[in-house]
Design a protein around this motif. Structure first.
Motif, PDB file in Angstrom:
ATOM      1  N   UNK A  47      -3.275 -61.235   5.010  1.00  0.00           N
ATOM      2  CA  UNK A  47      -3.005 -61.509   6.426  1.00  0.00           C
ATOM      3  C   UNK A  47      -3.705 -62.789   6.910  1.00  0.00           C
ATOM      4  N   UNK A  48      -4.390 -63.485   6.009  1.00  0.00           N
ATOM      5  CA  UNK A  48      -5.013 -64.760   6.401  1.00  0.00           C
ATOM      6  C   UNK A  48      -3.910 -65.812   6.422  1.00  0.00           C
ATOM      7  N   UNK A  49      -3.200 -65.870   7.562  1.00  0.00           N
ATOM      8  CA  UNK A  49      -2.020 -66.731   7.636  1.00  0.00           C
ATOM      9  C   UNK A  49      -2.383 -68.204   7.665  1.00  0.00           C
ATOM     10  N   UNK A  51      -2.259 -72.025   8.868  1.00  0.00           N
ATOM     11  CA  UNK A  51      -2.210 -72.589  10.227  1.00  0.00           C
ATOM     12  C   UNK A  51      -0.784 -72.947  10.636  1.00  0.00           C
ATOM     13  N   UNK A 724     -12.255 -58.127  16.514  1.00  0.00           N
ATOM     14  CA  UNK A 724     -10.879 -58.529  16.789  1.00  0.00           C
ATOM     15  C   UNK A 724     -10.638 -58.734  18.285  1.00  0.00           C
ATOM     16  N   UNK A 773      -4.654 -60.326  13.663  1.00  0.00           N
ATOM     17  CA  UNK A 773      -5.958 -60.962  13.917  1.00  0.00           C
ATOM     18  C   UNK A 773      -6.223 -62.136  12.967  1.00  0.00           C
ATOM     19  N   UNK A 774      -5.471 -62.210  11.882  1.00  0.00           N
ATOM     20  CA  UNK A 774      -5.658 -63.310  10.938  1.00  0.00           C
ATOM     21  C   UNK A 774      -4.770 -64.500  11.228  1.00  0.00           C
ATOM     22  N   UNK A 775      -4.032 -64.456  12.340  1.00  0.00           N
ATOM     23  CA  UNK A 775      -3.135 -65.566  12.650  1.00  0.00           C
ATOM     24  C   UNK A 775      -3.752 -66.496  13.683  1.00  0.00           C
ATOM     25  N   UNK A 776      -3.514 -67.814  13.542  1.00  0.00           N
ATOM     26  CA  UNK A 776      -3.974 -68.722  14.605  1.00  0.00           C
ATOM     27  C   UNK A 776      -3.260 -68.455  15.927  1.00  0.00           C
ATOM     28  N   UNK A 778      -2.932 -65.501  17.259  1.00  0.00           N
ATOM     29  CA  UNK A 778      -3.378 -64.183  17.739  1.00  0.00           C
ATOM     30  C   UNK A 778      -3.945 -64.274  19.153  1.00  0.00           C
ATOM     31  N   UNK A 779      -4.721 -65.304  19.406  1.00  0.00           N
ATOM     32  CA  UNK A 779      -5.387 -65.414  20.717  1.00  0.00           C
ATOM     33  C   UNK A 779      -5.404 -66.859  21.219  1.00  0.00           C
TER      34      UNK A 779
ATOM     35  N   UNK B  63      -6.982 -69.066   0.224  1.00  0.00           N
ATOM     36  CA  UNK B  63      -6.392 -68.473   1.426  1.00  0.00           C
ATOM     37  C   UNK B  63      -7.214 -68.791   2.676  1.00  0.00           C
ATOM     38  N   UNK B  66      -6.587 -72.410   3.991  1.00  0.00           N
ATOM     39  CA  UNK B  66      -5.309 -72.516   4.716  1.00  0.00           C
ATOM     40  C   UNK B  66      -5.382 -71.862   6.085  1.00  0.00           C
ATOM     41  N   UNK B  67      -6.254 -70.885   6.209  1.00  0.00           N
ATOM     42  CA  UNK B  67      -6.389 -70.093   7.435  1.00  0.00           C
ATOM     43  C   UNK B  67      -7.520 -70.616   8.321  1.00  0.00           C
ATOM     44  N   UNK B  70     -10.336 -68.171   9.898  1.00  0.00           N
ATOM     45  CA  UNK B  70     -10.212 -67.278  11.063  1.00  0.00           C
ATOM     46  C   UNK B  70     -10.446 -65.823  10.668  1.00  0.00           C
ATOM     47  N   UNK B  71      -9.712 -65.359   9.668  1.00  0.00           N
ATOM     48  CA  UNK B  71      -9.771 -63.935   9.346  1.00  0.00           C
ATOM     49  C   UNK B  71     -11.048 -63.592   8.583  1.00  0.00           C
ATOM     50  N   UNK B  74     -13.698 -62.802  11.010  1.00  0.00           N
ATOM     51  CA  UNK B  74     -13.523 -61.512  11.685  1.00  0.00           C
ATOM     52  C   UNK B  74     -13.802 -60.345  10.748  1.00  0.00           C
TER      53      UNK B  74
END
Lengths: 814, 114
Positions: A47-49, A51, A724, A773-776, A778-779, B63, B66-67, B70-71, B74
């Motif tokens: 889920x670490x999408x 950017x 989160x 929560x892993x998406x830029x 999300x918030x 990963x 690329x992210x 962010x995750x 968290x």
């Protein structure tokens, strides 16, 4: 031999480690499936999408009639281009699920009382109450009505098919993060779940009631004191429908013989209160006519205030078919757009505070509570056995809910063998008599072109009643207090009613053409902020929970505005002026006149004197004012709090409190129970002020040096996981001002639409389009929201329109 | 040399297997490789540990870059205050320990049969 033992032991450790790391909550701990969760190809890393999301995707949806296309703009707002309404709903379901699936699952579980299946014992009581409130029955009733309308039903089914097509495309490694953390899988979506989403909104918006504490309070105080402390209408109120609008119709009779006096019940109600939605929920909407704007075009604004959460309650979307082109926010789980606009009209909603939930005391005829009395005749209850599955338990918990002629018995107290309370709630009713229903209303608003279309669309909407604001390119502005509202006997429903007397039933509802409404008023604007719908001149009696300050400040400010531009409307939505502060401050200052004070107390007084009654984040005075108001309120109504009998009591409204301080300073209510002296308003104000200065200093010491730090807006993840969530946001606002930010509540979507040759629309909500929560995304709008900034909404007329940035295109084929 | 072959086999097979098998398959890969290819217990453990540590932390790094972390930040907070930047290492360490254990057990299995 030793080798074998060594191998055996090692193998045991290896298998044991795999087992423990593969197990959810191993050894009774609260650990997740750590091995699975950390595995880069299975767990949370999936889920670490990136950017920038993947750009193009081609998707086959077997039930699609013809092709469709979805363009995601720079904020990940989907612009759906489909060839018919059904396909549009299908694609809306798919796209919404792709970004918000877990939230949809959780919300429907919360509505139907199925949280314990995934969360265990901690939510069991919550689930039990949800079942007792009859949430699923309510949703089934709504659904059965929708089935009778082929158009609406087709859309409901297509939406569910779309969600399911997305779910079927997933393998467990693709499941949204929260499914992995809680170790469960998504279930197929059904139209019933969409109906549950609608009942969830009804629960939030129209289940507030105060019958039980009001009854207790009446018993304790007696009628005279009760009426004195709890007047039903604030004479300073500025109602939604301007007083210039005449009510020139013949009202229908209630058809009931309800007794407003609960005299025969003669008892206090010690039951715990059913949790009710917090009192801070409310909303603003308004529309100004072209006569008041700089461009000559009408402008419509709406900011619904709700519990702030991540993922956000709203999901932005544009839906385009040959018949429809609408943009706005949707509720994940429901097809269509709830608040939005098209090129001809714009619409928005705020909640109507009318009370549509009453409590009836049931007189049981046996201790098993199987028969009750109605008009001297015994009646049998219908028993429904609720099966609540609980994670961690082998057998489900069973709960028998008894349904009476009024509705379900929500509480049955073993300590009260002959009396219980049944709930009569309008949201339980199957909508009848309308050609279409809630979903049909929004489908019609999406394609409405003028006032008549808007008016017709609203005929299908029953509950939760909403103030629907409207503006059109043709220049009309309008507002209807729209929904199904019971015709009551004056006073009926303020207190617990006798459930053994059928005369207490609601029998009539206000005819749709007699609901409060206004079109193109002289003053050039229509507005609502959850205040009273009308002045007392309205021929029908109504009661409920109405705001006393936002509506007044809104009407006052709009009155004074001319040559309005969109930026003025933005400032108005972010306005933090409080009439409560404006009216209470002089009263307090008057009562504190000439009192000897310490240096700190004098300093505080100077601060209050200099205050402009705004709740800006950098202001310091609101901290002291809040402490003063809270402390004075608690001292004045000491009879109501911390009672030895722990009765649930109703407490007077703030406007009445200020009114008492100003105009009835010697009333007995100001006398403190615990002191021999007889206090008056001045004595209370002085005591309260000394306590307030102490509390204020304590705030300052703990780092809460200004209002923003004290009020700190919290946008919590639905599981209340701080990691989160976005907590302690530094921003303006107060629940009595238009920018009604109060801790976890506030404007959940701010929208401004200027109609005209081209539509100009702006919007923002405290969250982001993705629920991950892993998406830029999300918030990504949270900071903007906290600063009162807006996005320009990309209202496209065809897929070839240029977007500021096209993030990705999905092509759907059948 | 033998160590490098062992390492390559473990990384290669685990990499492929992870896309269509359960998350713990790499431990079986390390076990079988350790049983068939290793000479010494320590060698088997080290190859299993290093192989999966490298594989998992490299993937996690890829990963999280690329992210923009962010995750990881968290999840680190959720798992008791691990800094986001350390999450790929923590990920690698957990996989590595299990991989090493798998290799070592494989090696001992052969010795037990002998």
């Amino acid at each position: 031999m030793i080798q074998r033992i060594k191998f055996f032991l090692l193998a045991l450790v290896l298998l044991g480690a795999i087992w423990a790391l593969n197990k959810h909550h191993p050894f009774g701990s609260s650990l997740p499936r750590l091995g699975f969760l950390l595995s880069p190809s299975h767990g949370f890393w999936k889920q670490a999408e990136r950017q920038t999301p993947q750009t193009a995707k081609s998707i086959r949806l077997p039930k699609l009639k013809s092709g469709a296309e979805v363009l995601f703009d720079e904020r990940l707002t989907p612009h759906v281009f489909a060839n018919n309404q059904k396909d549009a709903a299908y694609v809306q379901g798919y796209v919404t699920a792709s970004l918000r699936l877990w939230q949809m699952d959780l919300a429907t579980r919360a509505a139907s009382g199925r949280l314990s299946e995934i969360l265990g014992e901690q939510t069991l009581e919550y689930d039990r109450i949800q079942r007792r409130k009859g949430m699923v029955t309510a949703a089934e009733n709504e659904l059965s009505a929708m089935k009778e309308n082929p158009e609406e039903w087709a859309v409901m089914e297509a939406y569910a098919d779309g969600v399911n097509a997305y779910i079927q495309s997933l393998t467990p490694v693709d499941y949204p993060l929260e499914f992995k953390l809680l170790n469960y899988s998504p279930e197929p979506w059904t139209p019933l779940k969409s109906a549950l989403m609608s009942k969830r909104m009804a629960e939030t918006l129209c289940s507030r009631n105060s019958d039980i504490p009001a009854t207790n309070t009446l018993r304790v105080l007696g009628r005279e004191s009760y009426d004195f402390l709890f007047p039903e209408y604030n004479p300073k109120q500025s109602p939604i429908i301007p007083e210039s609008v005449p009510f020139d119709f013949q009202p229908i009779a209630p058809g009931t013989s309800a007794q407003p006096e609960p005299a025969m019940i003669g008892q206090l109600w010690r039951q715990p209160m059913m949790p009710t939605p917090p009192p801070f929920l409310g909303s603003n909407n308004w529309a100004v006519s072209g006569a008041k704007t700089a461009s000559g075009n009408p402008i419509l604004c709406n900011d619904p205030h709700l519990d702030l959460s991540l993922p956000s309650i709203w999901f932005e979307i544009q839906i385009h078919t040959p018949e429809v082109n609408a943009y706005g926010v949707s509720l994940p789980g429901l097809p269509g757009i709830i608040i939005g606009f098209n090129k001809d009209i714009a619409w928005g909603v705020t909640n109507v505070g009318h009370d549509v939930l009453d409590w009836y005391a049931i007189k049981w005829l046996d201790e098993q509570k199987s028969r009750y009395l109605l008009d001297d005749q015994p009646q049998k209850v219908t028993e429904v056995i609720e099966e609540i599955r609980v994670a961690g338990r082998k057998n489900p918990v069973l709960d028998t809910v008894k349904y009476t002629v009024w509705g379900p018995v929500v509480y049955d107290e073993p300590s009260s063998p002959y009396y219980d309370l049944a709930m009569r709630w309008l949201a339980h009713d199957k909508p009848t008599g309308n050609a279409f229903h809630q979903v049909g209303t929004f489908l019609r608003l999406m394609k409405a072109r003028n006032y008549d279309d808007y008016s017709e669309a609203l005929n299908g909407f029953d509950t939760p009643a909403q103030n629907f604001v409207f503006a059109s390119r043709e220049g009309d502005i309008a507002l209807k207090v729209n929904g199904k509202l019971p015709v009551r006997q004056p006073g009926q429903g303020r207190f617990v009613q006798d459930g053994s007397f059928s005369g207490n039933l609601w029998r009539q509802f206000i005819p749709r053409d007699q609901i409060p409404q206004v079109r193109n008023p002289e003053r050039g604007f229509v507005s609502s902020a959850n205040q009273h719908s009308t002045s007392p001149a309205y021929p029908y009696y109504y009661l409920g929970d109405f705001d006393d300050y936002r509506g007044r400040v809104l009407n006052r400010l709009l009155e004074g505005m001319n040559r309005i531009e969109a930026k003025d409307m933005m400032a108005l939505q972010f306005n933090s002026y409080s009439i409560l502060a404006e009216e209470s401050m002089p009263v307090f200052l008057g009562l504190l006149e000439g009192v000897s004070m310490s240096a700190a107390e004098k300093e505080g007084l100077q601060l209050l004197r200099a205050w402009d009654f705004n709740y800006k984040k950098t202001d310091k005075a609101p901290l002291l004012h809040r402490a003063l108001l809270d402390s004075a309120y608690a001292l004045t109504f000491d009879e109501f709090f911390d009672r030895p009998d722990s009765l649930a009591m109703l407490t007077p409204e703030l406007w009445r409190f200020i009114d008492l301080l100003a105009n009835h300073p010697d009333h007995a209510i100001f006398d403190l129970e615990q002191t021999p002296e007889k206090e008056n308003a001045a004595a209370i104000a002085q005591k309260a002020y000394k306590a307030a200065v102490k509390a204020w200093y304590a705030d300052l010491k703990s780092g809460k040096t200004d209002w923003g730090k004290f009020n700190g807006a919290d946008i919590s993840h639905l599981l209340r996981l701080p990691a989160f969530s976005r907590l302690d946001l530094y921003t303006d606002g107060h629940n009595n001002s238009l920018n009604a930010i109060r801790q976890g509540h506030g404007p959940s979507w701010r929208m401004i639409v200027e109609l005209g040759p081209t539509v100009k629309a702006y919007g923002v909500y405290p969250g982001g389009q993705s629920g991950n929560p892993g998406s830029p995304f999300y918030d990504n709008m949270v900071n903007q929201w906290a600063e009162g900034k807006y996005n320009v909404l990309n209202f496209m007329s065809s897929p070839s329109d240029k977007l500021p940035k096209l993030l990705s295109t999905w092509k759907f084929k059948s | 040399m033998r160590f490098l072959i062992l390492l390559a086999v473990i990384i290669g097979l685990s990499f492929i297997a992870q896309f269509f098998t359960p998350w713990w398959t790499f431990a079986i890969v390390a076990f079988v490789s350790g049983a068939l290819l290793s000479e010494k217990a320590f060698q088997a453990f080290a190859a299993g540990f290093l192989g999966i540590f490298l594989l998992w932390s490299a993937q996690a790094w890829w990963l999280t870059i690329g992210n923009e972390g962010i995750l990881a930040a968290k999840m680190g907070e959720l798992l008791g205050g691990v800094p986001g930047a350390a999450m790929p290492w923590v990920t690698g360490l957990l996989g590595g320990l299990l991989g090493g254990l798998g290799g070592w057990t494989g090696n001992q299995a052969m010795k037990a049969i002998d």
